[in-house]
Enzyme design. Sequence first.
Site, short mmCIF file in Angstrom:
data_model
loop_
_atom_site.label_atom_id
_atom_site.label_comp_id
_atom_site.label_asym_id
_atom_site.label_seq_id
_atom_site.Cartn_x
_atom_site.Cartn_y
_atom_site.Cartn_z
CG ASN A 157 -0.20 -0.23 2.52
OD1 ASN A 157 0.72 -1.05 2.59
ND2 ASN A 157 -0.57 0.50 3.54
CB CYS B 222 5.96 14.29 11.90
SG CYS B 222 7.62 14.79 12.36
#
Lengths: 112, 401
Positions: free
Chosen positions: B169, B342
């Site tokens: 993916n 992040c």
Amino acid sequence: MNPKNVGVIENPDGYGKVGNPVCGDLMEIYIKVKDDIITDIKFKTFGCGSAIATSSMVTELAKGQHVDDAIKITRNDVADELDGLPPQKMHCSNLAADALHEAIKDYKKKKK
Amino acid sequence: MISLLTRVQLCGFKEENMERIYLDHASSMPVDPRVFEFAKSYLIKDYANPSSLYSIGLEIKNAIEESRKKIAEFINAENEKSIIFTGSATESNNLALRGTALRNIRDGKEVLASAIDHISVINPMKELQKNGFTFNVAPVDPYGIINLEILESLLTKNTTVTSLMYANNEIGTIEPIKEVSKIVHEKGRYLHVDATAAAGRLPIDVQEDGIDLLTLSSNDLYGPRGAAALYIKPGVKVQSVLLGGGQERGLRSGSENVFAIVGMGEAARIAQKEMKNESERLKKIRDELIKEILKIEDTYLTGHPTKRLPHHASFRFSYIEGESILLNMDMYNIQIATGSACSHKTLEPSHVLLAIGLKHEEAHGSMVMTLGRSNKREQVPVIVKGVKETVQRLRQLSPLT
């Protein structure tokens, strides 16, 4: 996202660099100081949205301040000014304040 | 929406120029309106429990069995009994791995996955270590293709379950499933394939490919969330991981999500019919995007250039960070994904990008685009402009340039 004070200062009176691109955050702060007052401040940041926002905010908070006041700016001040940060992003505000502290220490060292 | 508008205004963009361009179909997809029409009565009208013996219960049971047939046809399964409905691809992966490894524990206590498998494969495998299993990880090459020699060397007769994605993916790379199946069946035992990202984009034939267990997700076929399936080849022994009323041949207890299950079958039927044309259409748009975006300096494609999903484009940009890319692209009303640390709760960069050999600082600057039915060729220049300006802006901010 509209950061302020982006850039570098040629021949700065103080320079601070913290972080490491391996961890995903790197910050540089440049200051120009006259009679112990921060007259100009610029930053460059490699990092996430929070890192950019905190860098921008810390430069806004420090601008025009006496260096002895600016060095007291903490990570919490930065996060508070931004109306809070998610817990896992608090280290970003820590870095921004640290970079400022490093720049001020550098200035004081040069002054001696 | 308010915060988005504020951000848009801050940047001085005009709201009316901002058509939404959604490029994150690997993360969530809309339900096909035809699927919704087909299945909606099971939410409001035909709400009886399919386990009930009165006639309306039996009718609903039949609707589930019709859906099962459609799923079986979609992947060319031996029969519809080989399809078990679950609640999510994560659940199908858990059932396939834990259910098969624990049921066959007397035949061996080794399991294997590739280094780029999904976290819903990796974590159940790690959990099996607490049951005394050895968990081996097969590395991949810089394109993300599994290393067949090392795979072969890691397999033993005690390796009861080997798991591999049909296609990844995050980097779009398609794995050599047939070759892997041959090796697994010579040296190990069962092959589980997570086809969540590939199904609906590529034709899948479990008999031709030699697959023992296959995970499929409804939403990735434009079906409703809350349904997924696990194909279990006839003869493969699996035990349940959820205990309760014994629905789905005892393998998945819990009252069936009839709306989502019926929708999933219809979504699979439509996908089977339209997949070829749609994949060709998206591939053209995708190829144009890759060509244009790679013109930006210090920009690299991640994953394989040709053995990749037709709707998938993924990149890394030097000197900048992925979450900033995501937020900046959102100001253009373009939604993308990133493998940056992040953007994750763990603050660790994507294990997939590290597995293909990227350094931490390189993995932080990644961007993933997955196209879908809403995307059109006319959007390409808008997307490319958004990416170019975003990269330029963030590089101006970056101390690394």
